[in-house]
Scaffold this motif. Structure first.
Motif, PDB file in Angstrom:
ATOM      1  N   LEU A 127     -22.439  47.084 -46.546  1.00 37.07           N
ATOM      2  CA  LEU A 127     -23.214  46.223 -47.439  1.00 37.07           C
ATOM      3  C   LEU A 127     -22.577  44.838 -47.492  1.00 37.07           C
ATOM      4  O   LEU A 127     -21.524  44.649 -48.084  1.00 37.07           O
ATOM      5  CB  LEU A 127     -23.255  46.813 -48.855  1.00 37.07           C
ATOM      6  CG  LEU A 127     -24.303  47.876 -49.155  1.00 37.07           C
ATOM      7  CD1 LEU A 127     -24.185  48.332 -50.610  1.00 37.07           C
ATOM      8  CD2 LEU A 127     -25.710  47.357 -48.890  1.00 37.07           C
ATOM      9  N   ARG A 128     -23.232  43.892 -46.852  1.00 33.78           N
ATOM     10  CA  ARG A 128     -22.737  42.526 -46.820  1.00 33.78           C
ATOM     11  C   ARG A 128     -23.914  41.573 -46.887  1.00 33.78           C
ATOM     12  O   ARG A 128     -25.024  41.885 -46.461  1.00 33.78           O
ATOM     13  CB  ARG A 128     -21.941  42.264 -45.528  1.00 33.78           C
ATOM     14  CG  ARG A 128     -20.713  43.105 -45.357  1.00 33.78           C
ATOM     15  CD  ARG A 128     -19.949  42.739 -44.102  1.00 33.78           C
ATOM     16  NE  ARG A 128     -19.489  41.349 -44.130  1.00 33.78           N
ATOM     17  CZ  ARG A 128     -18.782  40.776 -43.159  1.00 33.78           C
ATOM     18  NH1 ARG A 128     -18.484  41.475 -42.076  1.00 33.78           N
ATOM     19  NH2 ARG A 128     -18.395  39.517 -43.260  1.00 33.78           N
ATOM     20  N   GLY A 129     -23.661  40.393 -47.412  1.00 36.56           N
ATOM     21  CA  GLY A 129     -24.703  39.378 -47.434  1.00 36.56           C
ATOM     22  C   GLY A 129     -25.951  39.835 -48.149  1.00 36.56           C
ATOM     23  O   GLY A 129     -25.905  40.346 -49.264  1.00 36.56           O
ATOM     24  N   VAL A 130     -27.094  39.692 -47.494  1.00 34.09           N
ATOM     25  CA  VAL A 130     -28.381  39.942 -48.146  1.00 34.09           C
ATOM     26  C   VAL A 130     -28.538  41.406 -48.552  1.00 34.09           C
ATOM     27  O   VAL A 130     -29.083  41.700 -49.615  1.00 34.09           O
ATOM     28  CB  VAL A 130     -29.546  39.519 -47.225  1.00 34.09           C
ATOM     29  CG1 VAL A 130     -30.880  39.762 -47.920  1.00 34.09           C
ATOM     30  CG2 VAL A 130     -29.420  38.045 -46.859  1.00 34.09           C
ATOM     31  N   SER A 131     -28.065  42.338 -47.730  1.00 39.47           N
ATOM     32  CA  SER A 131     -28.194  43.751 -48.095  1.00 39.47           C
ATOM     33  C   SER A 131     -27.443  44.041 -49.389  1.00 39.47           C
ATOM     34  O   SER A 131     -27.859  44.889 -50.184  1.00 39.47           O
ATOM     35  CB  SER A 131     -27.679  44.651 -46.971  1.00 39.47           C
ATOM     36  OG  SER A 131     -26.302  44.422 -46.706  1.00 39.47           O
ATOM     37  N   ARG A 132     -26.350  43.322 -49.610  1.00 42.27           N
ATOM     38  CA  ARG A 132     -25.584  43.491 -50.854  1.00 42.27           C
ATOM     39  C   ARG A 132     -26.285  42.791 -52.013  1.00 42.27           C
ATOM     40  O   ARG A 132     -26.360  43.337 -53.119  1.00 42.27           O
ATOM     41  CB  ARG A 132     -24.176  42.937 -50.657  1.00 42.27           C
ATOM     42  CG  ARG A 132     -23.225  43.222 -51.814  1.00 42.27           C
ATOM     43  CD  ARG A 132     -21.784  42.956 -51.382  1.00 42.27           C
ATOM     44  NE  ARG A 132     -20.866  43.155 -52.491  1.00 42.27           N
ATOM     45  CZ  ARG A 132     -20.279  42.163 -53.171  1.00 42.27           C
ATOM     46  NH1 ARG A 132     -20.534  40.903 -52.827  1.00 42.27           N
ATOM     47  NH2 ARG A 132     -19.460  42.410 -54.154  1.00 42.27           N
ATOM     48  N   VAL A 168     -27.337  37.802 -42.535  1.00 46.26           N
ATOM     49  CA  VAL A 168     -28.777  38.061 -42.596  1.00 46.26           C
ATOM     50  C   VAL A 168     -29.143  38.819 -41.325  1.00 46.26           C
ATOM     51  O   VAL A 168     -29.205  38.248 -40.236  1.00 46.26           O
ATOM     52  CB  VAL A 168     -29.575  36.739 -42.683  1.00 46.26           C
ATOM     53  CG1 VAL A 168     -31.059  37.037 -42.882  1.00 46.26           C
ATOM     54  CG2 VAL A 168     -29.046  35.867 -43.814  1.00 46.26           C
ATOM     55  N   ARG A 169     -29.394  40.097 -41.463  1.00 44.04           N
ATOM     56  CA  ARG A 169     -29.560  40.940 -40.275  1.00 44.04           C
ATOM     57  C   ARG A 169     -30.948  40.815 -39.630  1.00 44.04           C
ATOM     58  O   ARG A 169     -31.076  40.923 -38.417  1.00 44.04           O
ATOM     59  CB  ARG A 169     -29.316  42.407 -40.650  1.00 44.04           C
ATOM     60  CG  ARG A 169     -27.847  42.745 -40.943  1.00 44.04           C
ATOM     61  CD  ARG A 169     -27.721  44.211 -41.323  1.00 44.04           C
ATOM     62  NE  ARG A 169     -26.352  44.682 -41.260  1.00 44.04           N
ATOM     63  CZ  ARG A 169     -25.595  44.930 -42.330  1.00 44.04           C
ATOM     64  NH1 ARG A 169     -26.088  44.731 -43.545  1.00 44.04           N
ATOM     65  NH2 ARG A 169     -24.356  45.383 -42.184  1.00 44.04           N
ATOM     66  N   THR A 170     -31.978  40.623 -40.422  1.00 47.22           N
ATOM     67  CA  THR A 170     -33.351  40.604 -39.909  1.00 47.22           C
ATOM     68  C   THR A 170     -34.144  39.487 -40.569  1.00 47.22           C
ATOM     69  O   THR A 170     -33.728  38.925 -41.592  1.00 47.22           O
ATOM     70  CB  THR A 170     -34.067  41.937 -40.203  1.00 47.22           C
ATOM     71  OG1 THR A 170     -34.204  42.079 -41.634  1.00 47.22           O
ATOM     72  CG2 THR A 170     -33.295  43.131 -39.646  1.00 47.22           C
ATOM     73  N   CYS A 171     -35.320  39.196 -40.005  1.00 46.15           N
ATOM     74  CA  CYS A 171     -36.197  38.198 -40.633  1.00 46.15           C
ATOM     75  C   CYS A 171     -36.701  38.699 -41.977  1.00 46.15           C
ATOM     76  O   CYS A 171     -36.950  37.898 -42.891  1.00 46.15           O
ATOM     77  CB  CYS A 171     -37.365  37.876 -39.707  1.00 46.15           C
ATOM     78  SG  CYS A 171     -36.879  36.929 -38.247  1.00 46.15           S
ATOM     79  N   SER A 172     -36.843  40.005 -42.113  1.00 44.08           N
ATOM     80  CA  SER A 172     -37.223  40.575 -43.403  1.00 44.08           C
ATOM     81  C   SER A 172     -36.164  40.268 -44.449  1.00 44.08           C
ATOM     82  O   SER A 172     -36.472  39.921 -45.594  1.00 44.08           O
ATOM     83  CB  SER A 172     -37.417  42.084 -43.276  1.00 44.08           C
ATOM     84  OG  SER A 172     -37.710  42.667 -44.527  1.00 44.08           O
ATOM     85  N   GLU A 173     -34.883  40.374 -44.047  1.00 42.25           N
ATOM     86  CA  GLU A 173     -33.805  40.026 -44.975  1.00 42.25           C
ATOM     87  C   GLU A 173     -33.792  38.528 -45.268  1.00 42.25           C
ATOM     88  O   GLU A 173     -33.419  38.115 -46.375  1.00 42.25           O
ATOM     89  CB  GLU A 173     -32.452  40.462 -44.412  1.00 42.25           C
ATOM     90  CG  GLU A 173     -32.183  41.944 -44.567  1.00 42.25           C
ATOM     91  CD  GLU A 173     -30.714  42.293 -44.406  1.00 42.25           C
ATOM     92  OE1 GLU A 173     -30.358  43.436 -44.749  1.00 42.25           O
ATOM     93  OE2 GLU A 173     -29.916  41.439 -43.963  1.00 42.25           O
ATOM     94  N   ALA A 174     -34.179  37.717 -44.296  1.00 37.00           N
ATOM     95  CA  ALA A 174     -34.263  36.272 -44.541  1.00 37.00           C
ATOM     96  C   ALA A 174     -35.265  35.997 -45.656  1.00 37.00           C
ATOM     97  O   ALA A 174     -34.996  35.216 -46.582  1.00 37.00           O
ATOM     98  CB  ALA A 174     -34.676  35.548 -43.267  1.00 37.00           C
ATOM     99  N   ALA A 175     -36.424  36.645 -45.579  1.00 36.28           N
ATOM    100  CA  ALA A 175     -37.446  36.474 -46.617  1.00 36.28           C
ATOM    101  C   ALA A 175     -36.943  37.004 -47.950  1.00 36.28           C
ATOM    102  O   ALA A 175     -37.175  36.397 -49.007  1.00 36.28           O
ATOM    103  CB  ALA A 175     -38.724  37.204 -46.205  1.00 36.28           C
TER     104      ALA A 175
END
Length: 296
Positions: A127-132, A168-175
């Protein structure tokens, strides 16, 4: 500090320690929230956000650190806000980019209150960045981090503060990142707020044309790109591949990201802790019209 070597290549300070604010008058290019929390707060963010979940002994540690502030959360927000305001002033109206917390859980393991954060088998890719940010167990801590940014930008009038979103692993996470920030009153574009992508995963570089519509620019972390492209641990003394500044895989990732940002007409900065030890990389970057690197 900012240095110029014989080739004309310049290095801009990467601020990790607030004490540097007192020691240097140089322009500061990038501030790490992880570094500030570790050095200026010294307590796990979860312990500040949810003090009552701690043992009585640790609650006392947190309350003593907060001193006369009305709550640990207020102490945390005020302390970090003041540091960012000072850094923004030293930026002299140039952009001060603030990297939101993106370090792995192992990085915070020595901080009081770290037991509130779940242990991970492989923190480096956990769990890092956006997932966190999106995880419910982290939400109160994320809210406090956003409050720091809001106060520094609006209450103190430091509109030159910009955000950099890590891991940010994916474009979904970017959004998701843009939505989460907006929910906290940090809407991209509102009052001139710019939000950049920390390009540190091979996916970020390879798919930069897909990621960039969500952001105002890129901050390319060459060291992190190398770490994940080559599957290595930067802290392992025997794995010194990052000192090999000729690695074609890493250079191709950087080249692609640079070109994509240029084509999109968006800002692109480069970060590397090892740039001082990599004269060939310096030469390669100069050949690709990168004349400065944020370093340490």
């Amino acid at each position: 500090m900012t240095n110029n070597n014989q080739s004309g290549f310049s290095f801009t300070e990467l601020l990790l320690d607030p004490a540097q604010l007192e020691q240097s008058t140089a322009t500061i290019g990038l501030v790490s929230m992880d570094g500030l929390i570790n050095s200026a707060i010294g307590i796990h963010p979860y312990a500040v956000a949810e003090t009552t979940k701690l043992t009585e002994q640790l609650q006392q540690v947190v309350l003593e650190a907060a001193g006369d502030y009305e709550s640990p959360a207020e102490w945390y927000v005020t302390t970090l806000t003041n540091i960012l305001v000072e850094a923004a002033k030293k930026a002299d109206d140039k952009p001060l980019r603030v990297r939101l917390s993106g370090a792995d859980s192992h990085y915070r393991r020595t901080l009081p209150g770290s037991e509130l954060e779940a242990m991970e088998v492989n923190p480096l890719i956990g769990l890092r960045g956006v997932s966190r940010f999106a995880d419910l167990s982290h939400r109160k801590s994320f809210n406090l981090e956003c409050e720091v940014i809001k106060r520094a930008r609006s209450s103190e009038g430091m509109a030159n503060i910009e955000l950099v979103v890590p891991f940010v692993r994916t474009c979904s996470e970017a959004a998701t990142a843009i939505d989460l920030l907006a929910e906290q009153g940090l809407c991209r574009g509102a009052n001139g707020l710019k939000v950049h992508l920390m390009c540190e995963l091979p996916a970020n570089a390879l798919m930069s044309d897909k990621f960039l519509p969500y952001f105002d620019g890129l901050v390319i972390d060459i060291d992190q790109l190398g770490q994940f492209a080559l599957g290595l641990d930067q802290e392992h003394e025997s794995l010194n591949y990052l000192h090999d500044d000729q690695n074609e895989a890493v250079l191709q990732l950087v080249k692609h990201a640079l070109k994509t940002a240029e084509n999109a007409g968006k800002v692109c900065e480069v970060v590397s802790h090892y740039i001082h030890k990599a004269p060939k990389l310096q030469k390669w970057l100069l050949e690709h019209e990168v004349k400065s690197v944020i370093s340490q």
